[in-house]
Design an enzyme around this catalytic site. Structure first.
Site, mmCIF file in Angstrom:
data_model
loop_
_atom_site.group_PDB
_atom_site.id
_atom_site.type_symbol
_atom_site.label_atom_id
_atom_site.label_comp_id
_atom_site.label_asym_id
_atom_site.label_seq_id
_atom_site.Cartn_x
_atom_site.Cartn_y
_atom_site.Cartn_z
ATOM 1 N N CYS A 48 -3.174 13.016 13.789
ATOM 2 C CA CYS A 48 -4.070 11.876 13.642
ATOM 3 C C CYS A 48 -3.883 10.989 14.864
ATOM 4 O O CYS A 48 -3.112 11.328 15.755
ATOM 5 C CB CYS A 48 -3.832 11.137 12.334
ATOM 6 S SG CYS A 48 -2.328 10.202 12.296
ATOM 7 N N LYS A 88 0.841 -1.205 0.000
ATOM 8 C CA LYS A 88 0.000 0.000 0.000
ATOM 9 C C LYS A 88 0.875 1.254 0.000
ATOM 10 O O LYS A 88 0.697 2.148 -0.823
ATOM 11 C CB LYS A 88 -0.899 -0.036 1.247
ATOM 12 C CG LYS A 88 -1.874 1.091 1.396
ATOM 13 C CD LYS A 88 -1.446 2.215 2.313
ATOM 14 C CE LYS A 88 -1.430 2.012 3.782
ATOM 15 N NZ LYS A 88 -1.068 3.247 4.539
ATOM 16 N N ASN A 89 1.841 1.318 0.891
ATOM 17 C CA ASN A 89 2.626 2.550 0.995
ATOM 18 C C ASN A 89 3.567 2.736 -0.198
ATOM 19 O O ASN A 89 3.791 3.867 -0.636
ATOM 20 C CB ASN A 89 3.395 2.593 2.321
ATOM 21 C CG ASN A 89 2.463 2.945 3.480
ATOM 22 O OD1 ASN A 89 1.350 3.431 3.263
ATOM 23 N ND2 ASN A 89 2.904 2.684 4.701
ATOM 24 N N ARG A 99 1.355 14.961 12.814
ATOM 25 C CA ARG A 99 1.992 14.596 11.540
ATOM 26 C C ARG A 99 2.464 15.882 10.849
ATOM 27 O O ARG A 99 1.899 16.311 9.840
ATOM 28 C CB ARG A 99 1.027 13.827 10.629
ATOM 29 C CG ARG A 99 0.345 12.604 11.221
ATOM 30 C CD ARG A 99 1.244 11.420 11.423
ATOM 31 N NE ARG A 99 1.764 10.794 10.240
ATOM 32 C CZ ARG A 99 1.207 9.759 9.603
ATOM 33 N NH1 ARG A 99 0.073 9.265 10.038
ATOM 34 N NH2 ARG A 99 1.775 9.218 8.550
ATOM 35 N N ARG A 122 -8.433 0.886 4.861
ATOM 36 C CA ARG A 122 -7.546 1.851 4.200
ATOM 37 C C ARG A 122 -6.275 1.165 3.710
ATOM 38 O O ARG A 122 -5.670 1.617 2.743
ATOM 39 C CB ARG A 122 -7.158 2.971 5.173
ATOM 40 C CG ARG A 122 -8.298 3.893 5.508
ATOM 41 C CD ARG A 122 -7.852 4.968 6.444
ATOM 42 N NE ARG A 122 -6.736 5.708 5.860
ATOM 43 C CZ ARG A 122 -6.151 6.738 6.413
ATOM 44 N NH1 ARG A 122 -6.566 7.182 7.584
ATOM 45 N NH2 ARG A 122 -5.151 7.353 5.814
ATOM 46 N N ASP A 169 4.905 0.295 11.960
ATOM 47 C CA ASP A 169 3.595 -0.195 11.501
ATOM 48 C C ASP A 169 3.301 -1.615 11.993
ATOM 49 O O ASP A 169 2.152 -2.054 11.943
ATOM 50 C CB ASP A 169 3.526 -0.172 9.963
ATOM 51 C CG ASP A 169 3.495 1.244 9.411
ATOM 52 O OD1 ASP A 169 3.246 2.175 10.194
ATOM 53 O OD2 ASP A 169 3.720 1.410 8.204
#
Ligand code: EPU
Length: 432
Positions: free
Chosen positions: A117, A22-23, A122, A400, A308
């Site tokens: 967030c 994803k990233n 951030r 997401r 993560d």
């Protein structure tokens, strides 16, 4: 909006394929805006963040197709707008990756500033300072970053070595690729997502040295051109998450389509936990014959232990034999989800960015809410171990970043059901 009902305990067993990262996809998609031509990107996961990123690129007047098989075609011969719309930008941090390419290609960008967030503040000061170093005029007004530069100029830039920021490295790499002269990025991120983005740029004619090291040298070129093709590598964070699934259910899980070398620190922690780990060319298998042992970990920029995967590993520590100590060194707020784990009987003491987790034999189901993507994954893993049915709301955060999550878990033997929240509320009101 959906919620997940996960009934445990269930043993996970089997083999699944990792989706594309994803990233890495977010970086690669941003980089397609540098390319004056058509970019074909394969193995892009159908996650909400990726779909939003594609919608933002379309909103700039750039035609994009996203096929069911994960192939994205971006035709960025022309870009009509330098202002990604804020109502879309605010939905994901990765949208800020668009700043570098737009500034380099169009000489200007107006983009909304991301706020804080659930994982902490951030800020984008590193990005802004880097753009200034490259000669841009950067201002903030009305919640936006406004940056201008007729043509960026190469220079030597020192990033903060404590963070080796992934997003900043991406933005400056992309901006510098079209700058006049040479840029030397010191303390750059060595993260695979940066390397993947650079691979796409190399295919289009970018001049980059030192990829995967902390000093990158970028010789600016006048144009990057297509057509080019690139295939995104497997998602190491997704892979790590399912492998923890084996650990928390005394299961046996293999994840394929990944580069195990990108998960070295993670494999080490599985070994510390006393699990059987088998590493192949493109796969990792984790077998848990018994309860995992307690482990200690500290998150760090790549190649350190990934922040993560800290929440999924906390789910493992919650049921491990002994006391684990976790330190979150990247994001200030990334331990707060542990309060939800406590609701499932996890024994956790937390002081600022350090958590002491005393493993229990089994967790207990409870209604919990996923505060963010990776914390949501941790709650799902905990639910696989827990006795009874755990109701997890806020699943949209998990969607997401995890492609076909319920389908993959079910194929491994989990009992997972997705239920629309509005329906279940209506049913509750009717006394059903
Ligand atoms: N930082 C600043 N100022 C900046 C930029 C970063 O202080 O201008 C700080 C951050 O606050 C943080 C640290 O530097 O404390 C590292 O942040 P980094 O810039 O590396 O993170 P990011 O690029 O915003 C990406 C991933 C995150 C992942 C981190 C770290 C994307 C879209 N996001 O964020 O992924 O946790 O790198 O590896 O690529 C996720 O997928 O769930 C996720 C949060």
């Amino acid at each position: 909006m959906d919620k997940l009902l996960v009934t445990g305990p269930r043993r996970l067993e089997g083999t699944i394929r990792a989706s594309g990262s994803k990233n890495a996809s977010l970086g690669v998609l941003a980089a397609t805006l540098l390319v004056e031509g058509v970019s074909t990107v394969r193995n892009v996961p159908h996650t909400i963040d990726v779909v939003t990123m594609i919608d933002i690129i379309r909103s700039l007047g750039v035609p994009v197709e996203f096929d069911d098989d994960g192939t994205v075609t971006v035709d960025a011969r022309e870009i009509q707008s330098y202002c990604p719309p804020y109502h879309m930008v605010r939905r994901l941090r990765g949208s800020f990756h668009l700043a570098g390419p737009l500034l380099a290609r169009l000489g200007r960008v107006d983009i909304g500033l991301p706020g804080g967030c659930t994982i902490g503040p951030r800020p984008v000061d590193f990005h802004q300072n880097g753009f200034r170093d490259l000669g841009a005029d950067v201002r903030q007004a009305h919640g936006m970053m406004l940056a201008r530069a007729k043509r960026l100029k190469g220079t030597r830039i020192y990033l903060d070595p404590r963070f080796a920021s992934v997003g900043t490295t991406l933005n400056l790499l992309m901006a510098a690729s079209l700058a006049q002269g040479t840029t030397i990025l010191e303390n750059a991120s060595r993260d695979p997502d940066v390397v993947e983005t650079a691979y796409l740029m190399l295919a289009a004619g970018a001049q980059i040295d030192g990829l995967g090291t902390s000093t990158m040298v970028i010789d600016g070129v006048d144009r990057l051109t297509g057509p080019i093709e690139y295939r995104v590598g497997g998602d190491r964070i997704e892979a790590g998450t399912y492998l923890v699934g084996a650990a928390v259910t005394q299961g046996d899980v293999t994840v394929t389509d990944i580069e195990p070398g990108r998960l070295e620190r993670v494999i080490e922690r599985f070994l510390d936990a006393g699990l059987d780990v088998h590493v192949g060319v493109d796969r990792i298998r984790v077998i848990a014959h018994r309860r995992p042992k307690a482990i200690d970990l500290v998150t760090a920029p790549y190649p350190g232990f990934p922040t993560d995967l800290q929440p999924p590993f906390a789910a493992m520590a919650s049921i491990a034999d002994g006391k684990s100590v976790f330190e979150e060194a990247i994001f200030d707020g990334r331990l707060s989800y542990m309060d939800e784990l406590r609701r499932m009987n996890a024994e956790i003491k937390r002081v600022r960015n350090i958590a002491v987790i005393q493993g229990v034999k089994q967790l207990s189901s409870a209604p919990v809410r996923a505060p963010d993507l990776r914390a949501g994954a941790a709650l799902i893993l905990a639910a696989l171990n827990a006795e009874g049915t755990t109701e997890i709301t806020g699943v949209e955060s998990v969607d997401r970043g995890y492609e076909r999550l319920d389908e993959k878990l079910t194929s491994l033997g989990a009992d997972v059901r997705r239920v629309p929240v509005l329906h279940s509320l209506a049913a509750a009101e009717l006394g059903a």
